[in-house]
Design an enzyme around this catalytic site. Structure first.
Site, PDB file in Angstrom:
ATOM      1  N   SER A   1      -6.081   3.803   4.038  1.00  0.00           N
ATOM      2  CA  SER A   1      -5.527   2.968   2.968  1.00  0.00           C
ATOM      3  C   SER A   1      -6.610   2.268   2.161  1.00  0.00           C
ATOM      4  O   SER A   1      -6.498   1.088   1.812  1.00  0.00           O
ATOM      5  CB  SER A   1      -4.557   1.929   3.569  1.00  0.00           C
ATOM      6  OG  SER A   1      -3.730   1.380   2.581  1.00  0.00           O
TER       7      SER A   1
ATOM      8  N   SER B   1       0.799  -1.224   0.000  1.00  0.00           N
ATOM      9  CA  SER B   1       0.000   0.000   0.000  1.00  0.00           C
ATOM     10  C   SER B   1       0.837   1.282   0.000  1.00  0.00           C
ATOM     11  O   SER B   1       0.260   2.380  -0.075  1.00  0.00           O
ATOM     12  CB  SER B   1      -0.953   0.017   1.202  1.00  0.00           C
ATOM     13  OG  SER B   1      -2.039  -0.850   0.978  1.00  0.00           O
TER      14      SER B   1
ATOM     15  N   LYS C   1       0.073   3.752  -2.665  1.00  0.00           N
ATOM     16  CA  LYS C   1      -0.935   4.806  -2.567  1.00  0.00           C
ATOM     17  C   LYS C   1      -0.315   6.184  -2.348  1.00  0.00           C
ATOM     18  O   LYS C   1      -1.011   7.203  -2.484  1.00  0.00           O
ATOM     19  CB  LYS C   1      -1.931   4.481  -1.461  1.00  0.00           C
ATOM     20  CG  LYS C   1      -2.747   3.209  -1.729  1.00  0.00           C
ATOM     21  CD  LYS C   1      -3.808   3.015  -0.666  1.00  0.00           C
ATOM     22  CE  LYS C   1      -4.614   1.739  -0.899  1.00  0.00           C
ATOM     23  NZ  LYS C   1      -3.937   0.525  -0.430  1.00  0.00           N
TER      24      LYS C   1
END
Length: 414
Positions: free
Chosen positions: A148, A88, A91
């Site tokens: 997230s 993640s 992101k």
């Protein structure tokens, strides 16, 4: 010069001109040496003991890096350019592109984004948006950064580029622009897929841009929770509770990536970026990050030397409407130094010795060299801070004569 021509270039006049030119030359040399450290009070002054810098800590992680956010100086690294699954941490680029579009005015915080079935069905961590609903850009951005949300990431990718694959292409274009040489994105979420990778060094570069390019958006990275649809979720970055100086940025986890954390902390005027990838647990990624940050803040310091546009010299320009041009730096000059050694800093301006008009604002006219002891710790381009147009015919002719004698006398005095 009228007296000089009246005496038909007499020896006495030439000597007077020589003295003036030599004095001017000495003035230029003196102006070129810029001392940043204060003068010693006396020959018997006792120097301060230097801070001894130990080796950087070894972490229980696959890869890590510690960078000064202001100067870009790397304080510690291990396998920092190794290509690894970023989970993640991906992101960060997704959020960066949203912030960029907001900054450019292409989208507005209150713009509504349609939630597709694909976005709604995306697995993993979620913001819990519902298919068919319209959600504001601002809320989706918070959902991406704080909790997230994979669903929020896909929804924004579709809104900005028409699809996640097209958005990934944009991500890669910007990765190239930011010199992220060991990064390639296949999606907006970081969900595992072959050929999707990044490195600790590249993620530190990206983080530096997030902090410095769009500071008006950065405060959301420190928010400890986010509520949407009546569901409150905590920020997964435990460092925000452990270290009051920490104010971001993003966690990541998959089986392949392990537990990862990109963080930043600011103490006084120093801001550090730490990237830790491939630890064994949520607790480990926080502890290993704390080791890096403690090392950086304990043994190093950030020194702001010059502001953007600071005038550092005004060298002679031949054949121009004016005789001198203001010279300086076109960006802030910041250095990362071992603690207690800033008084040893010195700067030298290496200017082009024969500038001729026209000179355009932004033209490179020399270099700024910063030294610590006998080591060069940084160089920057010196640029003209203003335009100097070509002078009239008489001015150019007079400057040619002055230039000729200046060169002649310099040969005699070398």
């Amino acid at each position: 010069m009228k007296a000089l021509f009246a005496n038909s270039f007499s020896v006495a006049s030439t000597q007077r001109l020589g003295r003036r030119l030599r004095a001017a030359a000495l003035g230029l040399v003196a102006a070129a040496a810029v001392t940043l450290a204060p003068a010693m009070a006396s020959a018997q002054a006792v120097p301060k003991p230097q801070t001894l810098i130990p080796a950087a800590p070894t972490l229980a992680a696959s890869s890590w890096i510690l960078m000064d956010a202001n100067s870009g100086h790397i304080l510690a690294r291990q396998n920092a350019d190794k290509r690894l699954p970023p989970a993640s941490l991906t992101k960060l680029m997704t959020a960066y592109l949203v912030e960029r579009e907001l900054n450019q005015g292409s989208i507005e915080p209150d713009d509504k984004v349609n939630v597709s079935e694909k976005a709604w069905r995306t697995g993993g961590s979620k913001m819990f948006i519902e298919v068919g609903n319209q959600v504001s850009v601002e809320k989706l951005l918070h959902g991406i950064v704080i909790v997230s949300g994979n669903d929020a990431s896909v929804a924004m990718a579709e809104h900005l580029a028409g699809g996640e694959a097209q958005f990934a292409d944009l991500m890669n274009q910007h990765a190239s622009r930011l010199d992220m040489e060991n990064t390639h994105f296949k999606n907006a979420t970081g969900l595992p897929v072959e050929g999707h990778y990044s490195s600790a060094h590249d993620l530190a570069r990206l983080t530096r841009h997030i902090i410095n390019d769009y500071p008006e958006h950065y405060k959301m990275y420190s928010e400890r929770s986010f509520t949407y649809g009546g569901i409150e979720q905590p920020n997964r970055n435990r460092l925000l509770w452990r270290d009051p100086s920490a104010d971001g940025l993003k966690t990541g986890w998959t089986d392949a990536a392990g537990y990862c954390l990109v963080s930043s902390a600011k103490r006084d005027e120093m801001r550090l970026i730490a990237v830790v990838m491939g630890t064994k647990s949520e607790e480990a990624r926080v502890q290993e990050t704390q080791k890096l940050l403690s090392y950086g803040f304990r043994f190093y310091d950030t020194r702001h030397l010059y502001e953007r546009g600071a005038v550092l010299a005004s060298p002679r320009v031949w054949g121009g409407e004016i005789d001198k041009v203001r010279v300086g730096v076109d960006s802030e000059v910041t250095m990362t130094l071992p603690r207690n050694r800033s008084e040893e800093l010195q700067a030298r301006l290496n200017l082009d010795s024969d500038l001729s008009a026209p000179v355009a604002k932004g033209d490179e006219v020399g270099t700024l060299e910063v030294t610590l002891g006998d080591k060069v710790v940084g160089t920057r381009a010196l640029v003209a801070l203003e335009d100097v147009e070509e002078g009239g015919l008489f001015k150019r002719l007079m400057d040619q004569v002055k230039r000729f004698f200046s060169g002649l006398l310099s040969r005699f005095t070398d």
